[in-house]
Scaffold this motif. Structure first.
Motif, PDB file in Angstrom:
ATOM      1  N   ALA A 190      79.924  77.857  54.287  1.00 48.76           N
ATOM      2  CA  ALA A 190      80.871  76.763  54.074  1.00 48.76           C
ATOM      3  C   ALA A 190      82.261  77.147  54.587  1.00 48.76           C
ATOM      4  O   ALA A 190      82.990  76.306  55.131  1.00 48.76           O
ATOM      5  N   MET A 191      82.642  78.422  54.434  1.00 50.78           N
ATOM      6  CA  MET A 191      83.938  78.873  54.949  1.00 50.78           C
ATOM      7  C   MET A 191      83.982  78.820  56.466  1.00 50.78           C
ATOM      8  O   MET A 191      84.958  78.348  57.063  1.00 50.78           O
ATOM      9  N   TRP A 192      82.931  79.307  57.129  1.00 50.00           N
ATOM     10  CA  TRP A 192      82.938  79.312  58.600  1.00 50.00           C
ATOM     11  C   TRP A 192      82.960  77.889  59.136  1.00 50.00           C
ATOM     12  O   TRP A 192      83.553  77.637  60.187  1.00 50.00           O
ATOM     13  N   LYS A 233      72.152  71.121  50.104  1.00 49.27           N
ATOM     14  CA  LYS A 233      73.322  71.019  49.228  1.00 49.27           C
ATOM     15  C   LYS A 233      74.609  71.369  49.968  1.00 49.27           C
ATOM     16  O   LYS A 233      75.666  70.783  49.720  1.00 49.27           O
ATOM     17  N   LEU A 234      74.540  72.340  50.858  1.00 49.57           N
ATOM     18  CA  LEU A 234      75.711  72.706  51.651  1.00 49.57           C
ATOM     19  C   LEU A 234      76.231  71.505  52.421  1.00 49.57           C
ATOM     20  O   LEU A 234      77.431  71.186  52.378  1.00 49.57           O
ATOM     21  N   TRP A 235      75.345  70.842  53.136  1.00 48.42           N
ATOM     22  CA  TRP A 235      75.779  69.724  53.973  1.00 48.42           C
ATOM     23  C   TRP A 235      76.146  68.497  53.142  1.00 48.42           C
ATOM     24  O   TRP A 235      77.143  67.831  53.427  1.00 48.42           O
ATOM     25  N   HIS A 236      75.355  68.218  52.132  1.00 46.20           N
ATOM     26  CA  HIS A 236      75.560  66.976  51.373  1.00 46.20           C
ATOM     27  C   HIS A 236      76.714  67.102  50.373  1.00 46.20           C
ATOM     28  O   HIS A 236      77.546  66.184  50.259  1.00 46.20           O
ATOM     29  N   GLU A 237      76.784  68.221  49.651  1.00 49.52           N
ATOM     30  CA  GLU A 237      77.787  68.365  48.600  1.00 49.52           C
ATOM     31  C   GLU A 237      79.072  69.029  49.096  1.00 49.52           C
ATOM     32  O   GLU A 237      80.168  68.532  48.830  1.00 49.52           O
ATOM     33  N   ALA A 238      78.934  70.138  49.823  1.00 47.73           N
ATOM     34  CA  ALA A 238      80.133  70.862  50.259  1.00 47.73           C
ATOM     35  C   ALA A 238      80.811  70.187  51.452  1.00 47.73           C
ATOM     36  O   ALA A 238      82.037  70.172  51.545  1.00 47.73           O
ATOM     37  N   PHE A 248      69.349  66.331  58.889  1.00 47.82           N
ATOM     38  CA  PHE A 248      69.354  66.729  60.295  1.00 47.82           C
ATOM     39  C   PHE A 248      69.879  68.153  60.462  1.00 47.82           C
ATOM     40  O   PHE A 248      69.251  68.983  61.132  1.00 47.82           O
ATOM     41  N   TRP A 249      71.024  68.452  59.842  1.00 47.16           N
ATOM     42  CA  TRP A 249      71.610  69.777  60.012  1.00 47.16           C
ATOM     43  C   TRP A 249      70.812  70.843  59.264  1.00 47.16           C
ATOM     44  O   TRP A 249      70.762  72.001  59.695  1.00 47.16           O
ATOM     45  N   THR A 250      70.138  70.474  58.191  1.00 46.62           N
ATOM     46  CA  THR A 250      69.235  71.419  57.521  1.00 46.62           C
ATOM     47  C   THR A 250      68.084  71.786  58.453  1.00 46.62           C
ATOM     48  O   THR A 250      67.721  72.962  58.582  1.00 46.62           O
TER      49      THR A 250
END
Length: 272
Positions: A190-192, A233-238, A248-250
């Motif tokens: 998430a930081m990158w 969760k990274l793409w949807h929540e963060a 798609f990104w997952t």
């Protein structure tokens, strides 16, 4: 040696009393000495604080007896908050031009900071990473070395998390303060994804770090179904993406994960 400015090293800690001493010592062994180590503990209960205390300058200092290092600065969260918030807290404390990351059980080669700073300054890069090798819980090399693409654009970073957290450095002046959503896993990714909004990432193609694989709770110890859930969760929540975009990104992360294993991971006989 040229002074490139202060490096703020972000080290979140939790239940790492067995490893943190070795990690601190590898930072103290750096050939580049203008750094501050920001240890942010997430309410460890295993005595991590007592181990760290041996490296700190005491509040009431006895000059003749103290062996503390004034570059090492320790804080503890008011309660257990998780890795994402712990990194956020440490990042807010950073005073350096450069931000580097080293988790509490990973290691650097002695010239890691010096070589990476020279690489970034001479190349004009604002965001970089290096190759690294894997070690086990006894610090023995497993024979696995991980590399990556020489240039990672914003789109390339969305496709996959190429940098190992322990190898990343970015220019704090150019990027600014990074704060991420409170997610349990993939918080380094998430930081990158935030940093790459402002700068492409470049590889210093040298093995300058050691990643301790197989830790309890590490993402590398979980199955694919669990990893898929965390990526979503990274793409949807963060990142706040729609359901379709998150899927798609997952999917792209999984495909590029296979690509990385085929082309950027090498294995040889482990050191005895």
């Amino acid at each position: 040696m040229q002074d490139y400015g202060l490096v703020s090293i972000i080290t979140p800690t939790w239940e790492c009393a067995s490893f943190i001493s070795e990690t601190i010592q590898c930072i103290q062994s750096q050939t580049y000495t203008n750094w501050e180590l920001l240890i942010q503990d997430d309410c460890s209960t295993d005595g991590t604080d007592k181990v760290v205390q041996e490296f700190l300058v005491p509040e009431v200092q006895d000059v003749q007896r103290s062996k503390g290092d004034p570059r090492i600065k320790y804080e503890c969260n008011v309660q257990n908050l998780g890795a994402a918030v712990t990194r956020n807290n440490a990042l807010r404390r950073a005073k350096g031009r450069w931000i580097a990351f080293l988790d509490s059980d990973d290691l650097w080669e002695p010239e890691k900071l010096e070589k990476q700073l020279r690489f970034m300054v001479e190349g004009g890069y604002k965001f970089s990473y290096t190759c690294y090798r894997e070690i086990d819980n006894d610090s023995r090399e497993t024979g696995v070395v991980i590399r990556g693409p020489k240039h990672v654009s914003k789109l390339g970073m969305y496709a996959f998390c190429w940098p190992g957290c322990l190898t990343v450095m970015y220019d704090h002046q150019a990027i600014g303060l990074i704060q991420i959503a409170d997610i349990k896993k993939n918080n380094d990714y998430a930081m990158w994804l935030r940093v790459c909004q402002k700068a492409d990432c470049y590889l210093l193609d040298e093995v300058l770090a050691k990643y301790r694989r197989g830790r309890v709770g590490s993402i590398s110890t979980h199955g694919y179904s669990t990893m898929i859930k965390w990526h979503y969760k990274l793409w949807h929540e963060a990142m706040g993406m729609s359901h379709v975009a998150s899927l798609f990104w997952t999917y792209m992360n999984l495909v590029c994960g296979v690509y990385k294993k085929l082309f950027f991971l090498s294995t040889s006989r482990a050191s005895s």
